[in-house]
Scaffold this active site. Structure first.
Site: not given
Ligand SMILES: O=P(O)(O)OC[C@H]1O[C@H](OP(=O)(O)OP(=O)(O)O)[C@H](O)[C@@H]1O
Ligand SMILES: NC(=O)CC[C@H](N)C(=O)O
Ligand SMILES: [Mg+2]
Length: 506
Positions: A2, A28, A101-102, A256, A302, A364-365
């Site tokens: 978050c 988030g 967050n966490g 990411y 990303t 991809d990242d």
């Molecule tokens: O293998 P997967 O389960 O698909 O997850 C990995 C993908 O999800 C994320 O993209 P996302 O669309 O969340 O965000 P971005 O636009 O920042 O790349 C990440 O950058 C990869 O592209």
């Molecule tokens: N991604 C997070 O940091 C989540 C914080 C908290 N564990 C929640 O679920 O609200």
């Molecule tokens: Mg992506």
């Protein structure tokens, strides 16, 4: 992962917190919330949705005060119910509001203790409510008047009781703003200052980009186990409150989670991602010196930073072959697999001329569930690519995350129990390249050598808090896999403190 923000200023903070939350939105997308403090009262607005949908003019007008905290939520515990969105509030001692967050890894045990020993009741299934109550209980052991030292003593006891990854920001009614980071510094938190004619203003946030937007000067990250207390005059007090602090920040923030224009633990995320591209380029060149790649194409957003650097390093043309629909959010942090799958196609579309008759290297990242890459490879083929190679700027994601990224089930991770080649076959790539884990760490260290070690649990299964075993992971998988979450969806019946409602008159 978050996003959290806290702001203590000389004038109203509602707009400043709103602006900060909009630049932390990538952390988030499920819910957003803000709690301000005005003349001894807490004012709250929180709900499911994006920042722009949650706060309307009428809510903003009511969020008065020069002190406040905000949150954007990506649930990693409990449900996605509105009642579990943040900030949370507890009335005793003093009146405390907190955003987290966490993820706590011992929240069930703490919940029992809170009830049986501390005589406190937890009304939701959120670990953040547990964290707030542990903090409140420990703070309650101090006297009527709080000094910085008392708050740090309470945080010290929080660190002794709580396990997992946590960065939290809180308001203590009448005393000021507090933030603390877990003893491994798994989740990020920074603070910065701004000078006003009336004195110093302080912002605390998950990422430095929030400070940039608000015109705050980045002071530094909180160290592992460190706490900051900002009193009502804007004076900053800090102290390391952990017995054995060790920086093991989550390396997936650099892969990411974080924005590239943020500086985390002294390293520009943009810089670490560029190094990831270089390292992976080196690996491709050494494994395949006579490669036949015609073009490098990133999968937005990303991966762009790494892909551009990799293309230059390989001496291959870089082209933006996929257009991204700017109105669709991040797919990986969406709550269910059906939604994630559908959104990839809505989000990305191929530009045929960049693929026709070419051998393309898609970058991809990371590959997590494989949702994105499977569809993208098919799109590249449909667009006329001759060969489709795939490169991941991160190593194979093989193990669940327990520290605040919603990857609870090993069986949902495409690389779990598979070799790199098997993943390549499964996603339909002609050849696959993954980053080596040591290279990923070096990519970050080259930008800031002080980052010696990391939490790399999703890549190596080594959990830095030392409390995670197979039994823990089995329980987590059973309770939070995609179908379990589907069944508990819609649980909005949990009660919560009075929340500003939409049916109030303007
Ligand atoms: O293998 P997967 O389960 O698909 O997850 C990995 C993908 O999800 C994320 O993209 P996302 O669309 O969340 O965000 P971005 O636009 O920042 O790349 C990440 O950058 C990869 O592209
Ligand atoms: N991604 C997070 O940091 C989540 C914080 C908290 N564990 C929640 O679920 O609200
Ligand atoms: Mg992506």
């Amino acid at each position: 992962m978050c996003g959290i923000v806290g702001l203590l200023a000389k004038q109203a903070v509602n707009q400043g917190i709103y602006d900060a939350l909009t630049v932390l939105q990538h952390r988030g997308q499920d819910a957003a919330g803000m709690m301000t403090w005005n003349e001894g009262r807490f004012l709250l607005r929180k709900s499911n949705g994006l920042v722009r949908d949650v706060f309307h003019t009428r809510h903003m007008a009511r969020l008065k005060g020069n002190l406040g905290i905000g949150h954007v939520r990506y649930p990693t515990a409990g449900s996605s119910s509105e009642a579990e969105s943040q900030p949370f509030y507890v009335n005793s001692p003093y009146g405390i509001a907190l955003a987290h967050n966490g993820n706590l890894t011992n929240s069930e045990q703490l919940k029992q203790e809170l009830f049986s020993t501390d005589l406190r009741h937890i009304n939701t299934s959120s670990d953040s409510e547990v964290l707030l109550n542990v903090f409140a209980h420990e703070l309650g052991k101090q006297g009527l008047h709080l000094e910085a030292e008392d708050i740090f003593d309470a945080v010290r006891r929080v660190h002794r009781r709580c396990k997992g990854g946590y960065a939290a920001v809180a308001i203590i009614n009448g005393f000021g703003m507090v933030a603390f980071r877990d003893p491994h510094g798994i989740r990020p938190v920074v603070f910065g200052t701004r000078q006003d004619a009336d004195g110093q203003e302080v912002m605390i946030a998950s990422e430095s980009v929030a400070l940039d937007v608000g015109g705050f000067e980045l002071e530094r990250d909180l160290g592992p186990g460190e706490a900051i207390f900002v009193d009502m005059q804007g004076q900053v007090h800090t102290q390391v409150c952990a017995d054995r602090p060790q920086l093991r920040s989550c390396i997936f923030e650099h892969v990411y989670l974080a924005r590239p224009d943020s500086i985390l633990d002294g390293a520009y995320v943009y810089g670490t991602r560029m190094q990831m591209g270089r390292k992976l380029g080196d690996r491709i060149l050494s494994e395949w010196p006579d490669h036949d790649i015609d073009v490098v194409i990133p999968i937005p957003d990303t991966s762009r930073t790494s892909a551009l650097e990799m293309a230059q390093h390989l001496g291959v043309t870089y082209r933006e072959g996929f257009m991204k629909n700017r109105y669709i959010g991040r797919t990986f942090i969406m709550p269910g697999q059906t939604q994630r799958k559908k959104s990839v196609r809505q989000k990305l579309n191929a530009i045929d001329v960049e693929f026709k008759g070419k051998n393309v290297l898609l970058v991809d990242d990371s590959i997590v569930r494989g949702t994105t890459c499977k569809q993208i490879i098919q799109m590249a083929r449909d667009a006329g690519a001759r060969k489709v190679y795939f490169a991941s700027a991160a190593p194979p994601v093989r193990y669940p995350n327990v520290y605040g990224i919603d990857m609870p089930a090993a069986s949902e991770l495409i690389a779990h129990g598979r070799t790199e080649e098997e993943v390549g076959q499964l996603i339909g790539a002609d050849r696959i390249f993954y980053q080596d884990l040591e290279d990923l760490k070096d990519a970050c260290r080259e930008v800031n050598p002080d980052m010696e070690a990391f939490d790399c649990s999703v890549f190596d299964g080594n959990y830095v808090t030392g409390d995670i075993d197979d039994a823990y992971l089995a329980v987590l998988e059973a309770s939070r896999n995609d179908s379990a979450k589907d069944q508990s969806a819609g649980d909005h019946a949990l009660v919560d403190m009075h929340n500003q409602d939409d049916d109030l008159d303007d």
